[in-house]
Write a protein that holds these residues in place. Structure first.
Motif, mmCIF file in Angstrom:
data_model
loop_
_atom_site.group_PDB
_atom_site.id
_atom_site.type_symbol
_atom_site.label_atom_id
_atom_site.label_comp_id
_atom_site.label_asym_id
_atom_site.label_seq_id
_atom_site.Cartn_x
_atom_site.Cartn_y
_atom_site.Cartn_z
ATOM 1 N N UNK A 2 75.229 89.561 42.655
ATOM 2 C CA UNK A 2 74.826 88.528 41.703
ATOM 3 C C UNK A 2 73.481 88.878 41.089
ATOM 4 N N UNK A 3 73.280 88.541 39.823
ATOM 5 C CA UNK A 3 71.991 88.841 39.188
ATOM 6 C C UNK A 3 70.880 87.980 39.752
ATOM 7 N N UNK A 4 69.701 88.565 39.877
ATOM 8 C CA UNK A 4 68.531 87.832 40.358
ATOM 9 C C UNK A 4 67.847 87.140 39.197
ATOM 10 N N UNK A 5 67.410 85.909 39.448
ATOM 11 C CA UNK A 5 66.673 85.146 38.445
ATOM 12 C C UNK A 5 65.360 84.681 39.071
ATOM 13 N N UNK A 6 64.264 85.281 38.687
ATOM 14 C CA UNK A 6 62.975 84.895 39.234
ATOM 15 C C UNK A 6 62.739 85.473 40.614
ATOM 16 N N UNK A 7 61.715 84.930 41.283
ATOM 17 C CA UNK A 7 61.307 85.447 42.594
ATOM 18 C C UNK A 7 61.645 84.513 43.744
ATOM 19 N N UNK A 8 62.196 83.355 43.466
ATOM 20 C CA UNK A 8 62.506 82.380 44.515
ATOM 21 C C UNK A 8 63.637 82.890 45.397
ATOM 22 N N UNK A 9 63.608 82.583 46.695
ATOM 23 C CA UNK A 9 64.681 83.032 47.590
ATOM 24 C C UNK A 9 66.033 82.460 47.193
ATOM 25 N N UNK A 10 67.068 83.274 47.412
ATOM 26 C CA UNK A 10 68.428 82.862 47.052
ATOM 27 C C UNK A 10 69.285 82.538 48.272
ATOM 28 N N UNK A 11 68.838 82.939 49.434
ATOM 29 C CA UNK A 11 69.551 82.609 50.675
ATOM 30 C C UNK A 11 68.536 82.162 51.714
ATOM 31 N N UNK B 268 65.201 91.968 49.043
ATOM 32 C CA UNK B 268 64.000 91.722 49.835
ATOM 33 C C UNK B 268 64.220 90.531 50.760
ATOM 34 N N UNK B 269 63.594 90.609 51.917
ATOM 35 C CA UNK B 269 63.697 89.509 52.876
ATOM 36 C C UNK B 269 62.334 89.218 53.478
ATOM 37 N N UNK B 270 62.196 88.029 54.034
ATOM 38 C CA UNK B 270 60.959 87.626 54.701
ATOM 39 C C UNK B 270 61.305 86.711 55.853
ATOM 40 N N UNK B 271 60.454 86.733 56.875
ATOM 41 C CA UNK B 271 60.610 85.878 58.050
ATOM 42 C C UNK B 271 59.387 84.988 58.148
ATOM 43 N N UNK C 161 52.525 85.371 55.197
ATOM 44 C CA UNK C 161 53.805 84.820 54.765
ATOM 45 C C UNK C 161 53.736 84.356 53.314
ATOM 46 N N UNK C 162 52.615 83.746 52.950
ATOM 47 C CA UNK C 162 52.423 83.301 51.567
ATOM 48 C C UNK C 162 52.450 84.487 50.614
ATOM 49 N N UNK C 163 51.800 85.577 51.006
ATOM 50 C CA UNK C 163 51.773 86.776 50.165
ATOM 51 C C UNK C 163 53.176 87.351 49.993
ATOM 52 N N UNK C 164 53.966 87.351 51.065
ATOM 53 C CA UNK C 164 55.335 87.865 50.982
ATOM 54 C C UNK C 164 56.178 87.016 50.036
ATOM 55 N N UNK C 165 55.996 85.701 50.099
ATOM 56 C CA UNK C 165 56.748 84.804 49.215
ATOM 57 C C UNK C 165 56.333 84.996 47.763
ATOM 58 N N UNK C 166 55.057 85.264 47.534
ATOM 59 C CA UNK C 166 54.578 85.492 46.171
ATOM 60 C C UNK C 166 55.213 86.739 45.555
ATOM 61 N N UNK C 167 55.420 87.766 46.379
ATOM 62 C CA UNK C 167 56.004 89.008 45.880
ATOM 63 C C UNK C 167 57.471 88.830 45.509
ATOM 64 N N UNK C 168 58.101 87.791 46.073
ATOM 65 C CA UNK C 168 59.497 87.522 45.774
ATOM 66 C C UNK C 168 60.410 88.000 46.886
ATOM 67 N N UNK D 118 53.362 73.934 48.769
ATOM 68 C CA UNK D 118 53.843 74.437 47.496
ATOM 69 C C UNK D 118 53.922 75.947 47.422
ATOM 70 N N UNK D 119 54.048 76.612 48.589
ATOM 71 C CA UNK D 119 54.079 78.078 48.601
ATOM 72 C C UNK D 119 55.501 78.635 48.670
ATOM 73 N N UNK D 120 56.511 77.774 48.730
ATOM 74 C CA UNK D 120 57.894 78.232 48.724
ATOM 75 C C UNK D 120 58.706 77.345 47.787
#
Length: 437
Positions: free
Chosen positions: A66-75, A102-105, A115-122, A140-142
């Protein structure tokens, strides 16, 4: 059946092959094709049967197509414990090694800024515990408005740990249109109610009778006096030359005490429970996996999320109050088709707990005759100032108290005799209490 027949893409098959897996487990055979169809799933399977890969593999494939739209997590994968979050995150990285995802924990007990920095990167896939996820949402970081797939892993455990209100708060932050996957090792009325409110016409997958232990785990009981449990455990470890054993206690204090006693019996041990810092829990688990820690003493925080290759022995030093937790505890061994042994030390005061467990299992656990052994004399307990190095491998030095000269007042900092103290006070009236002499 092979993984190729499940409809998985070449990149995933390559990652699976690199891990040495050739045949999917029953839960994987049934769940993967259904999830790839985009359906909601309510899945139940014994612990240690490959549930993580059953949702991770199709989730990775769907997102990569599926195409990615923006940096917000999709799953979003929600787990009850930090250890399970780390395990799921590792699986995502392993199976997605050849995909551009990309994934983050994120979980508590560690700094929030990385964690905030990882979320900012997308990120595409976010693995989280409910509490820390809500912390990020509050700051407001996610952004969870783009979630396409929601996974509740070990949903029964999350309910047992009182996360139902947090889960409902998270649901309000998600889009209404999404695919929902609920995985659980046990079923209960609470799980059914959660599924009814979350899932839309789900595919029901159950690969074994509810609340049963894996057939690869042999189970036995020793009937033993409460005061003799420690000596019996030491005997079993020494006589059997057990190199790796996971021991469960009911309380955090009991885990600490037993780990200390084992160390005094020359058996390398460490405790892991909710009061331990995340770094301490990580060190203890790493030591257990690499062999520097022979015995890991845990509360039920470790009954889920600990994936230890070929763990041979699990001991219930104390039976759990909730019968279903017994299934999760012994499920740490006998994983991925390997054989394992589960031993329970049952005191007279635990007879009812044992009956409850056997009722859930719908079987009687065989009782072994008590072996003959001599109680081991423990080394003297460390002095209070030495307790900071109770865990194996800690090389930190213990600060020694400075020696006090018997010639009172001969050096700065020495304690003067009473008569000398009084004379000094008369001679130096302006000196404040505690000032250097």
């Amino acid at each position: 059946m092979s993984f190729e027949t499940l409809g998985l893409m070449a990149e995933l098959l390559r990652a699976i092959d690199s891990q040495g897996y050739t045949t999917p487990t029953p839960i994987q055979r049934q769940a993967v094709p259904v999830i790839l169809e985009g359906r909601d799933v309510l899945a139940g399977a014994q612990t240690g049967t490959g549930k993580t890969a059953a949702f991770t593999l199709p989730m990775l494939q769907l997102l990569s197509q599926r195409p990615r739209k923006g940096r917000a997590p999709r799953a979003l994968v929600l787990t009850p414990t930090r250890e399970l979050a780390a395990q799921v995150g590792e699986s995502v990285e392993t199976y997605g090694a050849h995909l551009k995802l990309r994934s983050a924990i994120i979980f508590g007990g560690v700094g929030i800024n990385p964690q905030i920095e990882a979320l900012k990167r997308g990120v595409d896939i976010l693995v989280a515990t409910p509490g820390r996820l809500l912390d990020h949402a509050g700051q407001g970081t996610v952004d969870l408005s783009a979630i396409e797939i929601l996974v509740l892993d070990e949903a029964d455990r999350m309910l047992d740990m009182g996360f139902i209100h947090d889960i409902r708060r998270v649901m309000k932050l998600l889009p209404n249109k999404r695919q929902n996957l609920l995985f659980s090792a046990t079923y209960s009325n609470e799980i059914k109610r959660l599924a009814d409110g979350l899932l839309h016409r789900p595919a029901l997958i159950e690969v074994a009778r509810r609340n049963t232990a894996a057939e690869t785990v042999t189970q036995h009981v020793y009937r033993v006096d409460k005061d003799a449990k420690r000596d019996l455990l030491i005997h079993l470890i020494d006589a059997g030359q057990w190199s790796q054993v996971l021991v469960f206690t009911r309380t955090k204090h009991g885990a600490n005490r037993l780990a200390e006693q084992l160390n005094r019996a020359d058996i390398e041990a460490a405790a892991i429970h909710g009061n331990k810092s995340q770094s301490a829990r990580t060190r203890a688990l790493a030591g257990f996996k690499d062999g520097s820690v022979r015995v890991l003493v845990a509360t039920d925080i470790a009954a889920r999320g600990l994936d230890i290759d070929r763990l041979p022995h699990v001991v219930n030093y104390e039976l759990p109050n909730v019968p279903e937790d017994y299934v999760h505890r012994i499920g740490r061994t006998g994983r991925a088709g390997e054989e394992g042994a589960a031993i329970s030390l049952v005191g007279a005061d635990e007879a009812k707990l044992l009956k409850d467990i056997e009722r859930v299992l719908n079987k009687t656990i065989p009782v072994l005759p008590m072996p003959t052994f001599e109680p081991k004399v423990l080394k003297a307990a460390p002095r209070p100032e030495q307790r900071s190095r109770a865990t194996p491998g800690n090389k930190s030095k213990v600060k020694k108290k400075p020696a006090i000269s018997r010639n009172a007042g001969s050096r700065a900092g020495d304690k003067p005799a009473d008569g000398q103290r009084k004379r000094r006070r008369r001679n130096r009236p302006s000196q404040s209490p505690g000032a250097a002499r």
